[in-house]
Design an enzyme around this catalytic site. Sequence first.
Site, PDB file in Angstrom:
ATOM      1  N   HIS A   1      42.227  38.419  38.903  1.00  0.00           N
ATOM      2  CA  HIS A   1      40.978  37.776  38.537  1.00  0.00           C
ATOM      3  C   HIS A   1      41.167  36.278  38.344  1.00  0.00           C
ATOM      4  O   HIS A   1      42.281  35.786  38.300  1.00  0.00           O
ATOM      5  CB  HIS A   1      40.400  38.385  37.253  1.00  0.00           C
ATOM      6  CG  HIS A   1      39.647  39.666  37.488  1.00  0.00           C
ATOM      7  ND1 HIS A   1      39.119  40.408  36.481  1.00  0.00           N
ATOM      8  CD2 HIS A   1      39.329  40.326  38.628  1.00  0.00           C
ATOM      9  CE1 HIS A   1      38.515  41.479  36.969  1.00  0.00           C
ATOM     10  NE2 HIS A   1      38.643  41.460  38.274  1.00  0.00           N
TER      11      HIS A   1
ATOM     12  N   ASP B   1      36.428  39.230  31.120  1.00  0.00           N
ATOM     13  CA  ASP B   1      37.321  40.395  31.157  1.00  0.00           C
ATOM     14  C   ASP B   1      37.672  40.968  29.787  1.00  0.00           C
ATOM     15  O   ASP B   1      38.509  41.852  29.690  1.00  0.00           O
ATOM     16  CB  ASP B   1      38.633  40.014  31.869  1.00  0.00           C
ATOM     17  CG  ASP B   1      38.443  39.936  33.369  1.00  0.00           C
ATOM     18  OD1 ASP B   1      37.392  40.380  33.842  1.00  0.00           O
ATOM     19  OD2 ASP B   1      39.349  39.428  34.045  1.00  0.00           O
TER      20      ASP B   1
ATOM     21  N   SER C   1      36.161  43.499  42.701  1.00  0.00           N
ATOM     22  CA  SER C   1      35.694  42.606  41.636  1.00  0.00           C
ATOM     23  C   SER C   1      35.815  41.126  41.991  1.00  0.00           C
ATOM     24  O   SER C   1      35.286  40.286  41.276  1.00  0.00           O
ATOM     25  CB  SER C   1      36.452  42.888  40.340  1.00  0.00           C
ATOM     26  OG  SER C   1      37.827  42.683  40.532  1.00  0.00           O
TER      27      SER C   1
END
Lengths: 180, 143
Positions: free
Chosen positions: A96, A123, A57
């Site tokens: 992230h 998210d 990701s």
Amino acid sequence: MGWIGEYVDSIRSLQFRNVLTQMVSLGMIVASALIIWKGLVCVTGSESPVVVVLSGSMEPGFKRGDILFLHMGKDPIRAGEIVVFNIDGREIPIVHRVIKVHERHETGEVDVLTKGDNNFGDDRLLYARGQLWLHQHHIMGRAVGFLPYVGWVTIIMTEKPIIKYVLIGALALLVVTSKE
Amino acid sequence: MTSISDNLNSPSPTANVHVLNINWFQKQRNGNDEVSLTLNISADLQSMFTWNTKQVFVFLAAEYETPENALNQVSLWDGIIPSKEHASFWIQTTNKYRFIDQGSNLVGKDFNLTLHWHVMPKTGKMFADKIVIPGYRLPNDYR
């Protein structure tokens, strides 16, 4: 025939000593690994100072199998930083990037929104049901350093446990059989 | 270790942002202000690239203070620069992420637009910097 018995006894005690020494040196290796890990935990202020990237990701920045070094520090969280966070009810931490920050005046409490560089949306779908923001206690650390590929070792070992046992066995054998 | 030489690089980036249009500006049903902007972003980050640079992540954030929050950082646009050849760029875009306030504080609000960049190395230490461009102001009424 007493001298044979004595001879066997002396060999036995010698072997016993050898085995003991090797057990101690094996223990020393395990203990020093633990010391290094716990030392890193103290120095970096992060519960797990080294993490392996497990998903794509954050590609092309971080690929699966890359290693990240984390540091918590006292600085407040800011947009653009790459953080590792835990979601309630999820076991695996996520790496992230922070895209939004709202920080309160008095308390300094933060509301943080994250997104994977390679993901289309933010998210909120990954967060717990109804959760809009991450808070300080969700965040385990921020990424400060990067080492490619090395994490594959742990990925392979968790996904193919046999390799792990073979490797540990081989290492243990090496330690036990090695002479001073 | 390889990233030590990155410290020797002294970059000289430039950035310029214009708000071309306020597309719409309203209060959501839950009471938060939201605005949609068209932006013109130009920047030259070529000097950020060294032999150890894998990519540069660049983003533009609106930054402002409100009575409740000491700092609000809202990402409006971001992009990944894969190589030095792409590091001098120009883009016209609406905001990629929604510009929503926590509350209703955006009417007539002064704000900064800050171009941030995070340099990802091939290996070693990551680093980041920014250029703050002050002096933007949202309109005095919804539209």
